[in-house]
Design a protein around this motif. Structure first.
Motif, short mmCIF file in Angstrom:
data_model
loop_
_atom_site.label_atom_id
_atom_site.label_comp_id
_atom_site.label_asym_id
_atom_site.label_seq_id
_atom_site.Cartn_x
_atom_site.Cartn_y
_atom_site.Cartn_z
N ILE A 255 0.85 -1.20 0.00
CA ILE A 255 0.00 0.00 0.00
C ILE A 255 0.88 1.25 0.00
O ILE A 255 0.69 2.17 -0.79
N TYR A 256 1.86 1.25 0.91
CA TYR A 256 2.75 2.40 1.02
C TYR A 256 3.59 2.58 -0.24
O TYR A 256 3.77 3.70 -0.73
N LEU A 257 4.11 1.47 -0.76
CA LEU A 257 4.97 1.56 -1.94
C LEU A 257 4.19 2.00 -3.17
O LEU A 257 4.71 2.75 -4.01
N GLY A 258 2.95 1.55 -3.30
CA GLY A 258 2.13 1.98 -4.43
C GLY A 258 1.89 3.47 -4.41
O GLY A 258 2.01 4.15 -5.44
N SER A 259 1.59 4.01 -3.24
CA SER A 259 1.39 5.46 -3.12
C SER A 259 2.70 6.20 -3.37
O SER A 259 2.72 7.23 -4.07
N GLY A 260 3.80 5.68 -2.81
CA GLY A 260 5.09 6.33 -3.00
C GLY A 260 5.50 6.40 -4.46
O GLY A 260 6.00 7.43 -4.94
N LEU A 261 5.28 5.31 -5.20
CA LEU A 261 5.62 5.32 -6.62
C LEU A 261 4.72 6.28 -7.39
O LEU A 261 5.18 6.98 -8.30
N SER A 262 3.45 6.35 -7.03
CA SER A 262 2.53 7.28 -7.70
C SER A 262 3.02 8.72 -7.56
O SER A 262 3.04 9.48 -8.54
N PHE A 263 3.40 9.10 -6.35
CA PHE A 263 3.90 10.46 -6.13
C PHE A 263 5.18 10.71 -6.91
O PHE A 263 5.38 11.80 -7.46
N ALA A 264 6.06 9.71 -6.96
CA ALA A 264 7.33 9.89 -7.68
C ALA A 264 7.10 10.02 -9.18
O ALA A 264 7.74 10.84 -9.85
N VAL A 265 6.19 9.22 -9.73
CA VAL A 265 5.86 9.32 -11.16
C VAL A 265 5.26 10.68 -11.46
O VAL A 265 5.59 11.31 -12.48
N TYR A 266 4.39 11.15 -10.59
CA TYR A 266 3.80 12.48 -10.78
C TYR A 266 4.89 13.55 -10.78
O TYR A 266 4.93 14.43 -11.66
N GLY A 267 5.80 13.50 -9.80
CA GLY A 267 6.87 14.49 -9.75
C GLY A 267 7.75 14.45 -10.97
O GLY A 267 8.15 15.49 -11.51
N MET A 268 8.08 13.25 -11.44
CA MET A 268 8.94 13.10 -12.62
C MET A 268 8.24 13.55 -13.89
O MET A 268 8.79 14.33 -14.68
N ALA A 269 7.01 13.09 -14.09
CA ALA A 269 6.30 13.40 -15.34
C ALA A 269 5.85 14.85 -15.41
O ALA A 269 5.64 15.39 -16.50
N SER A 270 5.71 15.51 -14.26
CA SER A 270 5.29 16.92 -14.24
C SER A 270 6.44 17.87 -14.56
O SER A 270 6.20 19.07 -14.72
#
Length: 680
Positions: free
Chosen positions: A488-503
């Motif tokens: 659960i934690y890792l899924g959220s963490g990756l989502s935030f990282a992908v958002y930061g990178m893609a933005s």
């Protein structure tokens, strides 16, 4: 001539100070921290060891009446030189050793940080991320470290015990050590009651053998009994936060709990109270970098987590688990399971990481917008279930996540009534979870695991087999689910990282360049993941966890009265560690709302300030798998960047959050696969 101890391996030639050896003597291997000699007593004896080191360097001389400066020249040691400079600059009259012990004791926390860091650097101690220390494997195995003449020297605790019990002739340094240990009443903790009684005359004799040891030992005892200038603080009333002021707060509307805590810290300071509806009695919130640093250093003495985990554990019939334990029992379990959460374990299975990651990424099709949180959650759930528990749980993962979310909100955060766990839907999900746990156990028989690398479940079952009283069968179910909860934690963490990178397209291109280099000639091995080769992708993850921490706060209960930043907090107070409030402060991270990965590179290194960057929690419950997580997140970011061009939809989307039970992107976060750059 006194034999000066030196560390082995790459740090050979670095002196092991008397103060460092004192720390080794007082280290309790069972608890991972120092023997319980009392905070002020420990401060005084550390101060005494620093003065003794200065005496051995011929910078000062002391007797029972005065402490005299002999040489003000620096030793080049940051542990000793600040004290030496203060002695050299002190105006008349000349003070005695007791005065300087009490003066130096006030900076003992900083001295202890230096001592422990150096012992780790010298490969004499190992450090656990939760703030625990133990002898390194090399020292534990051999019981020795090297001396400057090439000979070996027995581990200091062994030397001290032999000098006392076997009446061996001690080194002059060891005489001083024994005087200091005796002065803080630690010898009864190292000897049995019978040994201590039989050795009392020998101990008295040893303590009188060296003038410096006798003088400093006496001064330590005097400071403990009646300190001349022991600090006394006055407490202040704890301010009460007015939550009505948050109604127009844009961070509240976005669900950004971490930023809300920062806003409250700015208005009310490092300690404030929040009343209902968060709990019947309200909670006291601790926030800010200085408070974080204080908790990391002192939290083990004052806070426990057990109260907040008990109901959650009982859902699985458990009573003692890693997140619900405190003290020595918690440290023992961390040591037993450390390998299952280690970066080395993940590095040994990189081929599987690539395989499972690619299997999920193949489903990402260019064209229509994808739900970002769901896509990243699926990516992590598949990897975590296979790598940590050895089964494909994809057919159960939705039920598991739904049940875990509801149970965390109900039994840990107390935000829902308990009957919400008794609905027919929750009963069905619970049944399916226990079906999955049986699959996990059936997949971990000796025959099924033959020839396979050990995973987390193997380590859990080994602990149970080795000591079923300490870790009984009734506690297995909860710990087996722990790997799935981590997803659960890792899924959220990756989502935030992908958002930061893609933005941030310019950062995305830098990650893609790293990925092209790493995967140009096939899949990289563990030796290819150097600090420089994954530098940009790693810093993307670090910055995403600063701006969007998955666990923005932690719940605790005070088990002993304490004073924090001048505020009195009684025992049995419900406390919130608002540790990530420090992530959004201008004084810790300039221009804090900006996604800036260069914060983590020299010379800025903004994250290295004590208490400033704490995405993995505080104190003894600091995430055991933090190094695993950093590597796994970095690899996933690199593979995503290698295979795809991604853009956030819409391009100006500003992240919104589901704040409970942990912080996660809400369903409006979406991204589009603009282009597939490589075939699978």
């Amino acid at each position: 001539m006194t034999c000066v101890l030196r560390a082995t391996d790459s740090t050979a030639g670095v002196v092991v100070r008397l103060a460092e050896e004192l720390a080794l003597v007082l280290l309790n291997e069972d608890s991972g921290y120092f023997e319980p000699v009392g905070a002020w007593n420990l401060s005084c004896v550390i101060a005494g060891s620093v003065l003794a080191d200065l005496s051995l360097e011929f910078r000062i001389d002391t007797d029972t009446e005065t402490l005299t400066l002999l040489d003000a020249g620096e030793t080049g040691d940051p542990l000793l030189d600040p004290v030496l400079a203060e002695i050299a600059s002190a105006p008349p009259p000349v003070h005695n050793a007791q005065y300087w012990i009490e003066k130096t004791a006030q900076r003992s926390d900083d001295a202890m940080d230096i001592i422990l860091d150096r012992l780790v650097e010298k490969n004499i101690l190992d450090h656990d991320s939760g703030g625990f220390w133990s002898l390194s494997r090399q020292v534990s195995r051999t019981g020795t470290y090297s001396a400057d003449d090439g000979s070996t020297k027995l581990q200091v605790k062994t030397r001290v015990l032999r000098a006392i019990l076997d009446e061996e002739i001690p080194d002059p340094r060891d005489v001083i050590l024994i005087s200091l240990i005796a002065a803080c009443d630690a010898l009864p903790l190292l000897l049995t009651e019978e040994e201590y009684e039989q050795s009392s005359e020998r101990i008295d004799l040893l303590c009188k053998m060296d003038l410096v040891g006798r003088a400093i030992g006496a001064a330590v005892r005097e400071s403990q009994g009646r300190p001349v200038q022991q600090p006394v603080g006055r407490t202040r009333p704890i301010p009460v936060a007015n939550l009505l002021k948050l109604i127009p707060n844009r961070n509240l509307r976005r669900g950004n709990l971490s930023r809300i805590l920062t806003d409250l810290y700015r208005e009310y300071g490092p300690v404030f109270r929040i009343k209902k509806p968060f709990s019947d009695k309200g909670v006291v919130v601790l926030a800010g970098p200085e408070t974080n640093a204080w908790i990391n250093r002192n939290g083990r003495t004052y806070f426990r987590t057990r109260d907040h985990m008990a109901d959650f554990e009982q859902l699985y019939g458990a009573s003692r688990t890693l997140p619900g334990m405190d003290g020595t029992e918690h440290y023992r379990m961390r040591k037993s399971l450390r390998a299952g959460y280690s970066r080395a374990t993940l590095e040994a299975r990189l081929d599987e990481v690539y395989k499972f990651c690619r299997a999920s990424l193949e489903k990402w099709v260019p064209g229509n917008p994808m739900p970002g949180a769901a896509a990243c959650q699926e990516l992590m759930s598949v990897q975590v279930s296979q790598l940590m528990v050895g089964v494909d749980a994809s057919d159960h993962i939705d039920d598991l996540l739904s049940y875990e979310h509801r149970s965390l909100v109900t039994h840990v955060q107390k935000a829902l009534p308990k009957f919400m766990m008794q609905t027919p839907g929750m009963a069905r999900k619970r049944k399916r979870i226990f079906e999955m746990l049986n699959r996990v156990l059936n997949a971990h028989t000796p025959a099924q695991r033959k020839g396979k690398p050990k995973d987390l479940v193997d380590h859990i079952l080994s602990l149970h087999a080795s000591d079923p009283q300490y870790f009984p069968e009734t506690d297995l179910s909860f710990m087996l689910v722990a790997g799935f909860i981590a997803s659960i934690y890792l899924g959220s963490g990756l989502s935030f990282a992908v958002y930061g990178m893609a933005s941030h397209p310019e950062i995305y291109r830098r990650v893609q360049k790293e990925a092209e280099t790493l995967f140009a000639n096939g899949d990289p091995g563990k030796d290819d993941f150097t600090r420089s080769s994954i530098d940009v992708a790693h810093r993307v993850f670090l910055e995403s966890q600063r701006l969007y921490p998955v666990i923005p706060m932690q719940l605790r209960t005070t088990m002993n009265h304490c004073v924090v930043q001048g505020y009195n907090i009684p025992k049995d107070t419900r406390v919130v560690f608002a540790h990530t409030a420090a992530h959004h402060l201008e004084e810790t991270f300039p221009d804090p709302t900006r996604f800036d990965i260069d914060r983590y590179a020299p010379p800025r290194d903004e994250h290295k300030r004590a208490g400033a960057y704490v995405p993995f929690g505080l104190g003894t419950h600091h995430c055991l798998g933090s190094k695993w997580v950093e590597l796994q997140m970095t690899i996933n970011l690199l593979l995503i960047a290698y295979y795809f061009d991604i853009s956030v939809v819409p391009s100006d989307y500003e992240m919104r959050f589901n704040p409970f039970p942990t912080s996660a992107p809400n369903s409006k976060f979406r991204f589009t696969i603009d282009k597939r750059r490589h075939d699978f």
